[in-house]
Every structure is written in C-alpha cells, then in structure tokens.
Design an enzyme around this catalytic site. Structure first.
Site, PDB file in Angstrom:
ATOM      1  N   SER A 119       0.638  -1.083   0.132  1.00 11.13           N
ATOM      2  CA  SER A 119       0.494  -0.056  -0.679  1.00 11.13           C
ATOM      3  C   SER A 119       1.378   1.280  -0.164  1.00 11.13           C
ATOM      4  O   SER A 119       0.557   2.558  -0.738  1.00 11.13           O
ATOM      5  CB  SER A 119      -0.916   0.063   0.937  1.00 11.13           C
ATOM      6  OG  SER A 119      -0.518  -0.703   2.327  1.00 11.13           O
TER       7      SER A 119
ATOM      8  N   HIS B 238       0.686   4.672   4.505  1.00 19.36           N
ATOM      9  CA  HIS B 238      -0.067   5.207   3.469  1.00 19.36           C
ATOM     10  C   HIS B 238       0.268   7.167   2.968  1.00 19.36           C
ATOM     11  O   HIS B 238       0.694   7.262   2.270  1.00 19.36           O
ATOM     12  CB  HIS B 238      -1.088   4.655   3.638  1.00 19.36           C
ATOM     13  CG  HIS B 238      -2.112   4.166   3.795  1.00 19.36           C
ATOM     14  ND1 HIS B 238      -2.644   3.483   4.538  1.00 19.36           N
ATOM     15  CD2 HIS B 238      -1.394   3.114   3.572  1.00 19.36           C
ATOM     16  CE1 HIS B 238      -3.360   2.824   4.142  1.00 19.36           C
ATOM     17  NE2 HIS B 238      -2.642   1.820   3.731  1.00 19.36           N
TER      18      HIS B 238
END
Length: 357
Positions: free
Chosen positions: A131, A186
């Site tokens: 991610s 992230h």
C-alpha cells in the site's frame, strides 16, 4: 484536444511492469500460504520469517525488510484490495512516465512509506503490504495530472484528479477509524510519490518543466527522508539476540524431555536389574547431571536483555536447569554414600522443580 487516454496510447501502447508487480505480489502470497500463513490472516511469525518490517529486526541490520515488506500481505482481502488499487492506478502512471520511472516511483514510495511506518510506530508494529508503494503511484498520478492540467480536457482532468484524491482520502480516513491499518506507510508513500512524480515527470513535446521545480521536489524528498532517518526510534532490542534465545530455548526443551526420560529409565532399570548404587550414580552423573550443567551454562550465557520477549522464559528455564542439576548431583552423592534419605530428598527436589514452559 486529444484525450489523455489517446495521448498515452500513442506514447506507450503496452503495459509491462504493472502486471509483473501484481504477479510478484500474488506469487509471494501463494508461497506464504504454502509455508503456513492463513488465507484470511497471516500470523506475525510467518510475516517476520518472510521479511516483514519490524523495528527490532529492521534496525538490527536487516534494512532489506523495508523492501521485502512491500510484497507481503496479511490476508486475501489485504492482497485483493491492494492489487485492485495497483492495477487501477498503475496502468495510468506507467503510461504517463514510462517503465523505468514507474519502477523508481513505486520502490521509492514503498521504501519511504515503510520508513515512516517504522518511525511513527516506534518500531513496534509488524507491518507489510504494497500500500505504501501504491499510494506513491497515486501521488505520482496527482502530480502528473496537476502539472499537465493545461494540456488535458477539463472534464477528464477533474474526473481523474478528484478520483485519485477521493481514493487517497477515503483510504486514509478508513485507516483512522479501523485499527491495524498502517496509515503511516500510506501517508509516507503518498508524499514520496507526489515528490517523485514532479522529480521524474517526462517533458512531452519538448515543453520542459522549470528546473527549479525539480530541484525543489528533490530537496523536499531528501529532507523528508533525512528527517525520518534522524527520528528513527531507539531499537527496543536486538532481533538477532531474540532469535538466538529462541533457538536455545527450543534446544533446551528437546534436551530436557530426553534427559527426563533417561533419568526415569535409569532408576527403573537399576531397580529391576539390581545395579549397585555406585553404578547408578555414575550413569546419572554423566547422563543427567552433566547435561543439565551444560544446559545451565548455555542458558546463562545468553544475552541478558530484559526487553527481549523471551527474557522471562529464559530466566525461568535457567532456574529450572539449575534446580534439576542440583537435584541430580544430590542424588549422585546420596547413591554413592548409600544415603537413602538424601536420594528421596533429591527426587522430591527434582519433582518440585516443575515442568519448563
């Protein structure tokens, strides 16, 4: 004005890297399943064995974990969501910037995201997943769209730009509400991707981006990475020490089971075959007492760090090995002096030492 899709088709008609990254992630997930990982949730032990990002391990010289963690996923849903996001954005960004730049953005963002995860979680979280790198791809997409907005159809720009922002914001917001989602990776990946997108943006039709803008992006990226490195948390403990301790514990538990069986067998066989006390004493000394002495010394020589997860177990086993050694020595002495009371006392002492955990 041709659409962005038409412009990109003319520039790079085929995809190459994005499906390879998908295949690599899926391949690693399949291999982890075969090694004992769960389909819906992989245990931390499996993740660590495959190279998850974890402060005590990463900061103990295993910095490669910042990269290997990018290909590990904690379950099928985790993998599925990440692969969908990678395919959705990757096919655009790879065509926008080219294969080599795309790979550089992907890995730079992934590494930066995992580094930020290490800092923000103080090295105590076991983390993995693509991610951070994927957020970097979305960041690069935002950079490209913004810098090329004058060359794009307004409707197409708004749809792609705000869709990318919406996805990023919604995913980060979801991570705020749900525990276990690594928002640090992230955010770190997103900002690194934005800056890498500016730094590596190709100049179509000989329209060069101002050099100062690339310099600014490069300096900001360097400052971000330098700040993260400067703020790395103190290492909680050495992962190599913990691994050494665990190996010694496993070895001791196996040896203890064998020594205990041998001790019982010696006593039973000695009584059945009428062995002299001196003969039994010699066997117990070599087969039991000396082996517990060796185990006690090996356990005592292990790294003495109270922060190690296995520190309490080592302390308990060291005390247990010492008690069993002393009990077997007392039995040997009792047998050689024909002191039955001391032999009974030694047996009781061995029983009271309890079973190691």
């Amino acid at each position: 004005m041709p659409s962005l899709h038409d412009q990109l088709r003319q520039r790079l008609p085929r995809l190459r890297i994005t499906p390879l990254l998908l295949f690599a992630n899926i391949l690693v997930f399949g291999a982890m399943l075969l090694s004992g990982a769960g389909l819906w949730h992989a245990q931390n032990g499996v993740q660590l064995a495959w190279g998850a990002n974890f402060g005590p391990a990463t900061q103990d010289g295993e910095w490669w974990r910042l990269g290997s963690a990018m290909f590990l996923h904690f379950g099928l849903l985790h993998l599925g969501f990440n692969m969908w996001a990678l395919w959705d954005a990757g096919q655009w960004v790879e065509r926008m910037v080219g294969h080599t730049r795309f790979l550089l953005i992907y890995f730079a963002a992934g590494l930066a995201g995992n580094l930020m995860s290490l800092v923000m979680h103080q090295g105590l979280a076991v983390s993995g997943g693509a991610s951070g790198a994927i957020f970097g791809i979305y960041g690069a997409l935002l950079s490209y769209l913004w810098l090329e907005r004058s060359r794009l159809q307004p409707g197409e720009f708004r749809w792609l730009f705000w869709a990318a922002i919406g996805f990023s914001a919604a995913t980060i917001g979801f991570g705020v509400m749900v525990s276990g989602i690594d928002n640090a990776a992230h955010i770190g990946g997103l900002f690194a991707g934005i800056l890498m997108g500016v730094l590596l943006k190709p100049d179509p039709d000989s329209i060069a981006m101002p050099v100062r803008m690339r310099w600014a992006a490069g300096l900001l990226l360097a400052a971000m990475l330098s700040t993260l490195v400067a703020n790395l948390p103190p290492r909680a403990y050495r992962w190599s020490d913990e691994q050494q301790v665990r190996r010694e514990i496993d070895e001791f538990l196996q040896n203890d089971a064998a020594i205990s069986r041998a001790w019982q067998s010696i006593m039973l066989q000695g009584q059945k075959k009428g062995a002299t006390f001196e003969q039994m004493a010699d066997v117990i000394e070599s087969v039991v007492a000396e082996r517990y002495e060796h185990s006690f010394e090996a356990l005592s020589a292990l790294p003495q760090d109270a922060n190690l997860p296995s520190a309490q177990a080592v302390e308990n086993l060291t005390r247990y090995a010492e008690q069993r050694r002393d009990a077997s020595r007392a039995m040997v002495e009792g047998l050689r002096t024909n002191d039955r009371a001391q032999v009974r006392k030694a047996l009781e002492q061995a029983r009271q030492s309890g079973k190691p955990e």
